[in-house]
Design a protein around this motif. Structure first.
Motif, short mmCIF file in Angstrom:
data_model
loop_
_atom_site.label_atom_id
_atom_site.label_comp_id
_atom_site.label_asym_id
_atom_site.label_seq_id
_atom_site.Cartn_x
_atom_site.Cartn_y
_atom_site.Cartn_z
N SER A 18 -16.31 -72.41 73.72
CA SER A 18 -15.41 -73.33 74.42
C SER A 18 -15.07 -72.83 75.81
CB SER A 18 -14.13 -73.52 73.62
OG SER A 18 -14.43 -74.04 72.36
N SER A 29 -14.18 -79.51 73.57
CA SER A 29 -14.23 -80.29 72.33
C SER A 29 -13.42 -79.60 71.25
CB SER A 29 -15.69 -80.42 71.87
OG SER A 29 -15.71 -80.77 70.50
N GLU A 30 -12.68 -80.45 70.50
CA GLU A 30 -11.86 -79.91 69.41
C GLU A 30 -12.76 -79.46 68.26
OE1 GLU A 30 -8.61 -79.45 69.07
OE2 GLU A 30 -7.80 -80.54 70.80
N GLN A 31 -13.95 -80.04 68.22
CA GLN A 31 -14.81 -79.78 67.09
C GLN A 31 -15.36 -78.36 67.11
OE1 GLN A 31 -17.76 -82.77 66.92
NE2 GLN A 31 -17.58 -82.95 64.70
N1 LIG Z 1 -6.15 -75.37 70.74
C1 LIG Z 1 -7.24 -74.74 71.22
N2 LIG Z 1 -8.34 -74.75 70.49
C2 LIG Z 1 -9.43 -74.12 71.01
C3 LIG Z 1 -9.38 -73.46 72.24
N3 LIG Z 1 -10.59 -72.90 72.43
C4 LIG Z 1 -11.35 -73.23 71.37
N4 LIG Z 1 -10.67 -73.96 70.50
C5 LIG Z 1 -11.14 -74.48 69.22
O1 LIG Z 1 -11.50 -73.39 68.37
C6 LIG Z 1 -12.62 -73.70 67.59
C7 LIG Z 1 -13.69 -72.67 67.85
O2 LIG Z 1 -14.13 -72.77 69.15
P1 LIG Z 1 -15.56 -72.21 69.61
O3 LIG Z 1 -15.54 -72.26 71.09
O4 LIG Z 1 -16.61 -72.90 68.90
O5 LIG Z 1 -15.41 -70.75 69.11
P2 LIG Z 1 -16.53 -69.60 69.12
O6 LIG Z 1 -15.84 -68.35 69.47
O7 LIG Z 1 -17.64 -70.00 70.02
O8 LIG Z 1 -16.96 -69.60 67.61
P3 LIG Z 1 -18.28 -68.98 66.96
O9 LIG Z 1 -19.38 -69.48 67.79
O10 LIG Z 1 -18.31 -69.48 65.60
O11 LIG Z 1 -18.14 -67.53 67.05
C8 LIG Z 1 -13.04 -75.10 68.00
O12 LIG Z 1 -12.54 -76.05 67.07
C9 LIG Z 1 -12.39 -75.30 69.36
O13 LIG Z 1 -12.06 -76.66 69.60
C10 LIG Z 1 -8.16 -73.49 72.98
O14 LIG Z 1 -8.00 -72.95 74.08
N5 LIG Z 1 -7.12 -74.13 72.42
#
Ligand SMILES: Nc1nc2c(ncn2[C@@H]2O[C@H](COP(=O)(O)OP(=O)(O)OP(=O)(O)O)[C@@H](O)[C@H]2O)c(=O)[nH]1
Ligand SMILES: [Mg+2]
Lengths: 167, 602
Positions: A18, A29-31
């Motif tokens: 993200s 994206s929230e997903q």
């Molecule tokens: N509220 C909120 N949610 C977030 C934020 N950043 C990421 N998310 C949510 O957290 C979840 C994981 O986000 P990713 O960016 O996929 O996390 P990641 O670290 O890449 O995860 P992995 O690839 O599985 O290691 C998703 O549902 C995002 O929407 C943020 O700043 N605020």
């Protein structure tokens, strides 16, 4: 043009993908779509009048299912440790990763971001836990991929450090 | 044989190509020691979208397009340089094509007959499935963490709320105990859920009685218990307390109020007040305020009581002076009853309104035929009162010749019946009373000086009611009590308005007038409480003459002046009328008018 490899490291679902997506395309994206392996994104920035292309290696989240691969880290100029402010255990994961990476690559520049500052009321990580790291000289940011807070700041701060090292 | 082999070899080549196509794998062979590779066999369908259109056997530089591959070369190169056997795998990575579609790829480096080969495979269904499983596992882990966290947060919130309310409860309990309120809380079944220390002390409870029924801690009469029970069943708050008499080793009087719990309908709060001291004090006060049949606790009456006690101890003749209705006979009875003669008779005679001979015969007795109508021998009051007390009321009205005989009784302690010559010894104590000023009678020549001095050995002056107004409420309620008992009527209160009237009225007829006013009011009263309109008209009317705001405490000379003026006003300037209204003689009225420099033209 200068290329700099930066790895995004941290526990799963902390927001690595993200943060990169926000930085590169300004989208969110929230997903949750977990990353497997690596996705490499590029973004050119200008640091102190010099153009540099940041190669952002968005790695999979570290957990018992996937351990970080040494080969992915090789060639990094710096890295960003991502912590999820709402999950205390992700700070421990980040600290573990930092030790591993430093063991492999030596003391290269890095910064830590405590992500999800938009939901601070449910944060489990407070300043007290971080103040010790700050005293050790760590660069620590609070930010949110969702709102964009602190995103530019952490990448630009790290880019500056990388360039300082080169010159 | 050879052709067979050749055919087999050719077939094997096609098989390999087909195999790679099926595995969606591109086969690249490194050209010399460069970054350039030669595409071998058939290019898989996904290839062009990432690396551009290339038809084998053209050359490509995939590292230009994919930084990931570029880095992998470095790793592969090291392996190739070492001539290491076996495979080097890149691990999965993701590329995005120009349409944004993502592809998951994995590269493998290997050395075959010194040829440096790179296989780039698209990860297919197996990979997707593994990814989905992993995703599921992680989402579940997140959800689990979330619920645990919520639970912990709820738990800690509840814990803190609990400790907060416990703290509040302890504080309130502290305040309650500090205030010394004697409280008991009961649940819907009448079981005690809380007893304050003060209540435990009041009720003589040494052990914790929570959980028991309230009846078990209140040792009082069945009547009292029934009354509390009724209150406990009532959902409404009753402000007037119930009075209980505790019958434990340490008897107490308690006032109990029962209130419903503010939040739980079925719970009750019992609040106890120890009124034992008040009861004792009231009893003491009652005893003090009553002296025989006399009622009053004003300083002037207290003095009278003391005088009566002192006089009762001696045998002296007493003159009781006081306006009509002030209770002179009651004083006489009190003296008699407190004296050593109390076992003997007490005979009262009113000396007013008799003829000489009738009064003489009444007092001293007569011999048969002593006068017309004297049909037999008759003992007089003095003889009948032998060993006791004779009370002569209105002694100022005794004719002079009877005064002489009376003097004899006092001097010689003997009586001579009318018509007899021989005196008889009598042992009586004489108490006399008058509403006259006997000094004035002496001046006028209607009373013997020597008799006055004989009678007035001791002297009690009864104050008029207007000089002891403080006693009015006490007297009024005492009379009300008597009347209630006599009439069986439930009148037991006097309204503040009525009381104010009673307090401000002049009471020319003194206590006797007050008594008849209360009787009058009680008879006319409709409810439980005497109101201003129930009082006799002369009292109600007096209100206009006595504005409440100017009512002054009795016995100040200002008050007396006002009373005199009021009486004169009421009597339209007629002094005799005014004197009557004030219950004093004309002479007294003149003297008082002069004292106050009130001058009225005749
Ligand atoms: N509220 C909120 N949610 C977030 C934020 N950043 C990421 N998310 C949510 O957290 C979840 C994981 O986000 P990713 O960016 O996929 O996390 P990641 O670290 O890449 O995860 P992995 O690839 O599985 O290691 C998703 O549902 C995002 O929407 C943020 O700043 N605020
Ligand atoms: Mg990711």
């Amino acid at each position: 043009m200068m290329h700099k490899k930066i790895c995004m490291l941290g526990g799963f679902a902390v927001g690595k993908t993200s943060l990169v997506r926000r930085f590169v395309t300004n989208l969110f994206s929230e997903q949750y779509h977990t990353t497997i392996g690596v996705t490499v994104e590029k973004k050119s920035v200008s640091v102190a009048g010099e153009d540099v292309t940041l190669m952002l290696w968005d790695l999979y989240g570290d957990d018992e299912f996937q351990r970080i691969r040494e080969s992915y880290l090789r060639g990094s100029s710096g890295y960003i440790l991502v912590v999820d402010g709402t999950r205390k255990e992700t700070l421990a994961t980040a600290l573990d990763l930092q030790r591993t990476v430093e063991g492999l690559l030596g003391p290269i520049p890095f910064a830590l971001i405590v992500n999800k500052s938009d939901v601070r009321d449910v944060w489990e990580i407070d300043d007290a836990a971080l103040s010790e790291l700050r005293q050790q000289g760590w660069t620590i940011f609070f930010g949110s991929a969702k709102t964009g807070e602190g995103v530019e700041a952490i990448f630009s701060a790290l880019a500056h450090r990388l360039l300082q090292q080169t010159t | 044989m050879r052709t067979h082999h050749t055919r087999q070899a050719a077939q094997g080549k096609t098989l390999c190509t087909q195999l790679f196509v099926a595995l969606e794998t591109a086969v690249l062979e490194r050209v010399d020691q460069t970054d350039t590779f030669l595409l071998q066999g058939t290019v898989p369908a996904w290839w062009p979208s990432i690396f551009g259109t290339t038809t084998p056997p053209s050359t490509v530089q995939p590292g230009e397009r994919s930084p990931f591959l570029k880095q992998f070369f470095t790793e592969a190169e090291q392996s190739w340089a070492r001539h290491a056997a076996g495979l080097v795998r890149s691990g999965p990575w993701t590329e995005r094509d120009q349409h944004g579609t993502t592809l998951h790829l994995e590269a493998t480096a290997l050395l075959v007959n010194s040829r440096q080969l790179l296989l780039v495979a698209r990860l297919g269904a197996d990979f997707e499935q593994a990814r989905a499983t992993l995703q599921q596992a992680r989402e579940q882990a997140l959800r689990h963490a979330q619920t645990t966290k919520l639970q912990t947060r709820n738990e800690s919130r509840l814990t803190s709320q609990l400790s907060q309310s416990e703290e509040l409860r302890d504080d309130l309990l502290g305040v309650l105990q500090g205030l010394g309120l004697a409280t008991i809380l009961t649940d819907g079944q009448g079981r005690i859920t809380f007893i304050s220390d003060e209540a435990a002390g009041l009720l003589n409870l040494s052990t914790d009685r929570t959980g028991q029924r309230w009846e078990q801690v209140l040792s009082c009469s069945k009547k009292d218990r029934d009354a509390i029970s009724t209150r406990l069943r009532s959902p409404a708050e009753q402000h007037d307390p119930l009075t209980l008499h505790l019958e434990t080793g340490n008897p107490r009087w308690l006032d109990v109020t029962v209130s419903p719990h503010p939040r739980h309908n079925e719970k009750r709060i019992l609040l106890f007040h120890d009124t034992t001291e008040i009861h004792d004090l009231r009893r003491l006060l009652d005893e003090k305020a009553r002296f025989h049949d006399l009622v009053g606790s004003s300083p002037s009456m207290m003095q009278v009581y003391q005088l009566v006690r002192d006089i009762a101890r001696v045998e002296a003749t007493v003159l009781i002076e006081g306006e009509t209705g002030t209770g002179k006979e009651l004083i006489a009875r009190a003296i008699h009853c407190s004296s050593s003669r109390k076992q003997g008779p007490f005979i009262a005679a009113n000396c007013a309104g008799f003829t000489d001979s009738l009064l003489g015969s009444q007092l001293f007795g007569h011999k048969r035929g002593a006068f017309t109508g004297a049909v037999g021998d008759q003992a007089g009051l003095f003889e009948s009162a032998d060993g006791g007390t004779v009370f002569l009321d209105e002694i100022g009205d005794i004719p002079l010749n009877v005064q002489t005989s009376l003097l004899r009784v006092l001097q010689e302690k003997e009586v001579t019946r009318l018509g007899e010559a021989k005196p008889r010894k009598v042992n009586v104590r004489i108490l006399a009373a008058t509403h006259h000023n006997l000094n004035e009678d002496i001046v006028r020549g209607t009373f013997r000086t020597d008799l006055l001095y004989r009678i007035r050995v001791a002297r009690i002056q009864l104050p008029p009611l207007r000089d002891r107004r403080d006693d009015i409420p006490l007297l009024a309620s005492a009379f009300l009590g008597q009347i209630r008992a006599a009439m069986g009527k439930g009148v037991d209160q006097i309204s503040p308005d009525a009381l104010r009237l009673l307090l401000s009225y002049a009471w020319p007829g003194n206590v006797r007038e007050l008594k008849s006013a209360i009787e009058f009011a009680a008879i006319g009263c409709k409810g439980q409480r005497i109101t201003a309109t129930d009082l006799p008209p002369e009292i109600t009317r007096s209100q206009s003459h006595t504005p409440l705001s100017t009512w002054m405490p009795p016995s100040t000379s200002h008050d007396e002046r006002a009373q005199l003026l009021r009486a004169l006003n009421q009597a339209s300037g007629n002094r005799s009328e005014a004197a009557k209204l004030l219950g004093m003689s004309r002479a007294t009225l003149y003297r008082r008018l002069a004292n106050h420099r009130i001058d009225i033209p005749r």
